[in-house]
Design a protein around this motif. Sequence first.
Motif, PDB file in Angstrom:
ATOM      1  N   MET B   1       0.770  -1.105  -0.082  1.00 49.25           N
ATOM      2  CA  MET B   1       0.089  -0.036   0.006  1.00 49.25           C
ATOM      3  C   MET B   1       0.972   1.070  -0.006  1.00 49.25           C
ATOM      4  O   MET B   1       1.718   1.188   0.962  1.00 49.25           O
ATOM      5  N   THR B   3       0.453   4.189   1.337  1.00 51.72           N
ATOM      6  CA  THR B   3      -0.318   5.366   1.989  1.00 51.72           C
ATOM      7  C   THR B   3       0.955   5.552   3.021  1.00 51.72           C
ATOM      8  O   THR B   3       1.892   5.004   3.341  1.00 51.72           O
ATOM      9  N   TYR B   8      -2.359   3.963   7.334  1.00 51.51           N
ATOM     10  CA  TYR B   8      -2.561   2.539   7.308  1.00 51.51           C
ATOM     11  C   TYR B   8      -3.183   2.129   8.595  1.00 51.51           C
ATOM     12  O   TYR B   8      -4.200   1.331   8.547  1.00 51.51           O
ATOM     13  N   TYR B  11      -6.796   2.959   8.742  1.00 46.81           N
ATOM     14  CA  TYR B  11      -7.543   1.880   7.728  1.00 46.81           C
ATOM     15  C   TYR B  11      -7.601   0.756   8.514  1.00 46.81           C
ATOM     16  O   TYR B  11      -9.077   0.228   8.689  1.00 46.81           O
ATOM     17  N   GLU B  66       5.621  -2.139   6.432  1.00 44.72           N
ATOM     18  CA  GLU B  66       4.890  -0.842   6.232  1.00 44.72           C
ATOM     19  C   GLU B  66       5.580   0.096   6.675  1.00 44.72           C
ATOM     20  O   GLU B  66       5.576   1.330   6.318  1.00 44.72           O
TER      21      GLU B  66
END
Lengths: 106, 106
Positions: B1, B3, B8, B11, B66
């Motif tokens: 992703m 972002t 994150y 989300y 991430e």
Amino acid sequence: MKTTFGEYIRYLRTKNELTLTQLAAKLDLDSANLSKIENGIRDFDEKRLPKLSRIFGIKLKKVREEYITDQIGKKIYETNCSKQLLRIAEEKAEYRKLLNRKEKAL
Amino acid sequence: MKTTFGEYIRYLRTKNELTLTQLAAKLDLDSANLSKIENGIRDFDEKRLPKLSRIFGIKLKKVREEYITDQIGKKIYETNCSKQLLRIAEEKAEYRKLLNRKEKAL
DNA sequence: TTTGACTTGTCAATTTTTGACAAAAATATT
DNA sequence: AATATTTTTGTCAAAAATTGACAAGTCAAA
């Protein structure tokens, strides 16, 4: 150059035949700390880039490029970020730029 | 992703229908601070990655990826590092690995 | 207009980074 | 070898940055 920023400074210093003490004085710094910087034990403070630039007559832009590539390189190394993940990081940087533009558009 | 890490978390939180206060409690954190984290005003503390991983049942490795891509992406963004310079940063990271191996070889 | 969810501002506490000094180690000079 | 110079290392207080916590604010839905 693909060396650390500390090595870069050491290279410049020795090329110009300065001692740690001499360069440290010009940089308004303790020689002991400069030694640590050259050996990668401490970070060079970004605030001193302009001084470094003047002392050695190197364009600030060039010096700053050496600096930020070192900083990011260090982070990549420390986090053990693979090339694959680095691509994603790159995309995320792009995404942040986008966000920033949107913010400004308000 | 692609972002930010804050997005994150947001989300994950909303997908799981948690309020800021609820997730903050699980993370052992103040809801006001979690809000700032989600909005990119503050950083998420790396120490809490394992908690985050457990709460949402996501592999720590994935969560950490991430995280580090966000961290590096942020740095790339903040320093305005071009793709060209990023290549150099990458080489410098490789150079650091090399240095590290040499050190260990002593 | 009250309730719940989120945001923002502030500030003390903690953590990290830095500057400075002393002293040791390494290197160069005589 | 003895001495002087340069560099490195260790330590610690000062400064800076980050974090946690609380209070007060906005906003939207009921």
